[in-house]
Design a protein around this motif. Structure first.
Motif, PDB file in Angstrom:
ATOM      1  N   GLU A 260     -67.491  -4.595  39.115  1.00  0.00           N
ATOM      2  CA  GLU A 260     -66.206  -4.706  39.820  1.00  0.00           C
ATOM      3  C   GLU A 260     -65.429  -5.933  39.351  1.00  0.00           C
ATOM      4  N   GLN A 261     -66.143  -7.012  39.072  1.00  0.00           N
ATOM      5  CA  GLN A 261     -65.490  -8.214  38.557  1.00  0.00           C
ATOM      6  C   GLN A 261     -64.857  -7.943  37.197  1.00  0.00           C
ATOM      7  N   HIS A 262     -65.581  -7.225  36.338  1.00  0.00           N
ATOM      8  CA  HIS A 262     -65.052  -6.892  35.010  1.00  0.00           C
ATOM      9  C   HIS A 262     -63.828  -5.994  35.119  1.00  0.00           C
ATOM     10  N   ILE A 263     -63.882  -5.018  36.012  1.00  0.00           N
ATOM     11  CA  ILE A 263     -62.736  -4.123  36.207  1.00  0.00           C
ATOM     12  C   ILE A 263     -61.529  -4.926  36.679  1.00  0.00           C
TER      13      ILE A 263
ATOM     14  N   ALA B  22     -69.592   3.335  34.598  1.00  0.00           N
ATOM     15  CA  ALA B  22     -70.798   2.545  34.862  1.00  0.00           C
ATOM     16  C   ALA B  22     -70.894   2.204  36.347  1.00  0.00           C
ATOM     17  N   ARG B  23     -69.762   1.883  36.957  1.00  0.00           N
ATOM     18  CA  ARG B  23     -69.750   1.588  38.392  1.00  0.00           C
ATOM     19  C   ARG B  23     -70.148   2.825  39.187  1.00  0.00           C
TER      20      ARG B  23
ATOM     21  N   PHE C 269     -57.921  -0.727  25.987  1.00  0.00           N
ATOM     22  CA  PHE C 269     -57.928  -0.806  27.450  1.00  0.00           C
ATOM     23  C   PHE C 269     -58.455   0.463  28.097  1.00  0.00           C
ATOM     24  N   SER C 270     -57.945   1.614  27.693  1.00  0.00           N
ATOM     25  CA  SER C 270     -58.334   2.859  28.357  1.00  0.00           C
ATOM     26  C   SER C 270     -59.822   3.119  28.202  1.00  0.00           C
ATOM     27  N   GLU C 271     -60.368   2.833  27.016  1.00  0.00           N
ATOM     28  CA  GLU C 271     -61.805   3.030  26.799  1.00  0.00           C
ATOM     29  C   GLU C 271     -62.621   2.066  27.644  1.00  0.00           C
ATOM     30  N   GLN C 272     -62.181   0.806  27.687  1.00  0.00           N
ATOM     31  CA  GLN C 272     -62.893  -0.194  28.482  1.00  0.00           C
ATOM     32  C   GLN C 272     -62.893   0.180  29.958  1.00  0.00           C
ATOM     33  N   LEU C 273     -61.714   0.546  30.465  1.00  0.00           N
ATOM     34  CA  LEU C 273     -61.596   0.902  31.877  1.00  0.00           C
ATOM     35  C   LEU C 273     -62.452   2.123  32.195  1.00  0.00           C
TER      36      LEU C 273
ATOM     37  N   MET D 278     -77.062  -4.399  43.996  1.00  0.00           N
ATOM     38  CA  MET D 278     -75.715  -4.748  44.404  1.00  0.00           C
ATOM     39  C   MET D 278     -75.092  -5.783  43.471  1.00  0.00           C
ATOM     40  N   GLN D 279     -75.945  -6.595  42.839  1.00  0.00           N
ATOM     41  CA  GLN D 279     -75.409  -7.595  41.917  1.00  0.00           C
ATOM     42  C   GLN D 279     -74.737  -6.934  40.725  1.00  0.00           C
ATOM     43  N   GLU D 280     -75.360  -5.891  40.215  1.00  0.00           N
ATOM     44  CA  GLU D 280     -74.789  -5.176  39.067  1.00  0.00           C
ATOM     45  C   GLU D 280     -73.441  -4.555  39.456  1.00  0.00           C
ATOM     46  N   LEU D 281     -73.369  -4.021  40.651  1.00  0.00           N
ATOM     47  CA  LEU D 281     -72.126  -3.437  41.157  1.00  0.00           C
ATOM     48  C   LEU D 281     -71.039  -4.500  41.229  1.00  0.00           C
ATOM     49  N   ALA D 282     -71.386  -5.669  41.736  1.00  0.00           N
ATOM     50  CA  ALA D 282     -70.420  -6.767  41.844  1.00  0.00           C
ATOM     51  C   ALA D 282     -69.936  -7.204  40.455  1.00  0.00           C
ATOM     52  N   LYS D 283     -70.848  -7.252  39.477  1.00  0.00           N
ATOM     53  CA  LYS D 283     -70.455  -7.637  38.119  1.00  0.00           C
ATOM     54  C   LYS D 283     -69.480  -6.618  37.516  1.00  0.00           C
TER      55      LYS D 283
END
Length: 97
Positions: A8-11, A34-35, A24-28, A1-6
């Motif tokens: 989501e924080q980045h998004i 990954a999520r 931006f589009s590539e990053q998103l 769950m920690q990885e999921l939270a990280k």
């Protein structure tokens, strides 16, 4: 769950930027993919998946969907600009040959 939270924080941080970066589009796309993989991993681990964890993942997904919808117009504009830029470059390269 920690990885999921990280992830989501980045998004969220990416979407909240005053001005979106060129990539931006590539990053998103990478962050959302990954999520998605992380959610799949969590949900496939049925032995360790509690009802609370399942409901938490569901709520987090709903929250992310709301966040993406709130920023839909900005995201769309950036994606269109990126797509037009790529088209222009490919047309330019075609004429350079």
């Amino acid at each position: 769950m920690q990885e999921l939270a990280k992830l989501e924080q980045h998004i969220k941080a990416l979407l909240e930027l005053e001005e979106y970066p060129e990539d931006f589009s590539e990053q998103l796309e990478q962050l959302v993919a990954a999520r998605h993989e992380q959610v799949k991993t969590i949900l496939e681990d049925r032995d360790n998946l509690s009802r609370e964890a399942f409901e938490d993942v569901q709520q987090r997904t709903r929250d992310l969907k709301v966040l993406l919808e709130q920023n839909k117009a900005r995201i769309r504009q950036k994606l269109l600009t990126a797509k037009q830029g790529k088209k222009s470059v490919s047309v330019y390269q075609m004429y350079q040959k």
